[in-house]
Design an enzyme around this catalytic site. Structure first.
Site, PDB file in Angstrom:
ATOM      1  NE  ARG B  69      -3.087  -1.166   3.198  1.00 44.82           N
ATOM      2  CZ  ARG B  69      -2.788  -2.785   3.632  1.00 44.82           C
ATOM      3  NH1 ARG B  69      -3.781  -3.842   3.119  1.00 44.82           N
ATOM      4  NH2 ARG B  69      -2.039  -2.861   4.954  1.00 44.82           N
ATOM      5  CD  GLU B 106      -0.159 -10.396  17.763  1.00 48.61           C
ATOM      6  OE1 GLU B 106      -1.893 -10.393  18.889  1.00 48.61           O
ATOM      7  OE2 GLU B 106      -1.181 -10.110  17.143  1.00 48.61           O
TER       8      GLU B 106
END
Lengths: 186, 182
Positions: B69, B106
């Site tokens: 993006r 994570e």
């Protein structure tokens, strides 16, 4: 069709664009002469010239949608969309777009892949372009065209910076006009 | 700390075009979808203009965008300010010699790559992405540019999630965002 055969014969910008592309032999595998456009986007003049040529061609064609193929198409399509006042639609690999999508399969050399587009991004009757950095077999562009046509858009043209020999001499891809700026560097 | 353009009248239009998609890509995540912003030519143009107005004339020679993006916002900014665009990519996408920077997710880790020779020592660079969350990816991007000898002037994102304190992970470099989100 190539730009040089279609109004831009002798345009010095085309040589500058071609010269700014780097050939990387045997990437991603032996025998492939990879056409690397990162040196083009790293050259402000060549990059601007590339965009200007597409914008000049499309600005008066009543285009309301510019679709770019992930990921290298994303480097060209949004700027073209902004310059001609059209919306930009990313066409993405599976699972990247959130919300409701439609999906179209296409052939790779070995196996298949899929391209996705958001439902509701494009309205019936909109005039659309499909942009990618390079066209080889045309499989990806054909899948992109099918996605847009499934929602009722009219694909006016597919446009790429580079056109590989498989499409040399062809003016159309899947029934749609194909426009390319340069041939691959050796 | 980040700088945010709340006072500009164009911000409301930009913020209203961002779509929040719950539970994507996994349960509990409120995904900030910028594709709806890209469907509004005026809002998309305003987004780019806000960055260009900030960076034009500041001697920025390189705009690095994070795949994928960041490839949507980086190039229009680069072109408008006369800078080169440098794609920072997932592993094995860039041909030739690359710098490689690993960073933590994570669960597990990921990797960002930049061409050797994409930027020269002493160049002034921006890093652009659609959104900053924890700041891990932006930090990796900054490391790549600094390893090549460039100076990262600022990180620029459309959206920040302030609760995730990503701006603390930018090694003291400033962050500029247009919109803050929960």
């Amino acid at each position: 069709m190539f730009a040089a055969e279609n109004g831009l014969k002798g345009d010095p910008r085309l040589k500058g664009i071609s010269d700014s592309i780097t050939v990387v032999p045997h990437f991603p595998k032996p025998g492939i002469m990879f056409q690397d456009i990162t040196t083009l986007v790293s050259n402000p003049k060549a990059f601007k010239d590339t965009i200007d040529i597409f914008v000049d061609r499309y600005r008066d064609m009543d285009i309301s949608v510019v679709a770019g193929v992930e990921a290298r198409g994303f480097m060209f399509a949004p700027t073209i969309a902004l310059a001609i006042g059209a919306k930009f639609i990313p066409l993405r690999k599976p699972g990247k777009l959130p919300g409701e999508v439609i999906s179209e399969a296409y052939e790779l050399e070995y196996g298949k892949d899929r391209l996705e587009m958001h439902v509701g991004a494009v309205q019936r009757g909109e005039r659309a372009l499909v942009i990618d950095d390079l066209v080889a077999t045309g499989g990806t562009l054909s899948a992109a065209t099918r996605l847009l046509e499934r929602v009722g858009a009219e694909v006016v043209e597919c446009a790429c910076v580079i056109g590989l020999p498989e499409v040399k001499g062809r003016c159309r891809l899947g029934g749609k006009p194909l426009y390319m700026l340069v041939e691959p560097r050796q | 700390m980040s700088a945010c353009k709340e006072d500009d009248p164009r911000i409301d239009g930009i913020q209203s075009r961002i779509r929040v998609v719950p539970n994507f890509p996994k349960p509990g995540i409120m995904f900030q979808d910028i594709t709806t912003l890209l469907l509004d030519p005026k809002a998309f143009k305003d987004t780019i203009d806000l960055f260009v107005e900030r960076y034009k004339g500041k001697n920025i020679t390189a705009v690095a965008g994070i795949e994928a993006r960041g490839f949507i916002f980086g190039p229009p900014i680069a072109l408008a300010i006369g800078a080169k665009f440098v794609p920072l990519r997932k592993p094995k996408k860039l041909p030739g010699k690359v710098f490689r920077e690993e960073y933590d997710l994570e669960y597990g880790s990921d990797c960002l790559e930049m061409h050797v020779g994409a930027v020269e020592s002493g160049e002034r660079a921006l890093v652009v992405d659609d959104l900053i969350a924890t700041g891990g990816t932006l930090c990796a991007a900054m490391n790549l540019l600094e390893r090549a000898g460039a100076e990262v002037v600022e990180c620029a994102c459309v959206i920040e999630i302030p609760d995730l304190k990503g701006s603390d992970r930018l090694k003291g470099k400033p962050l500029f965002v247009l919109v803050e989100s929960q």
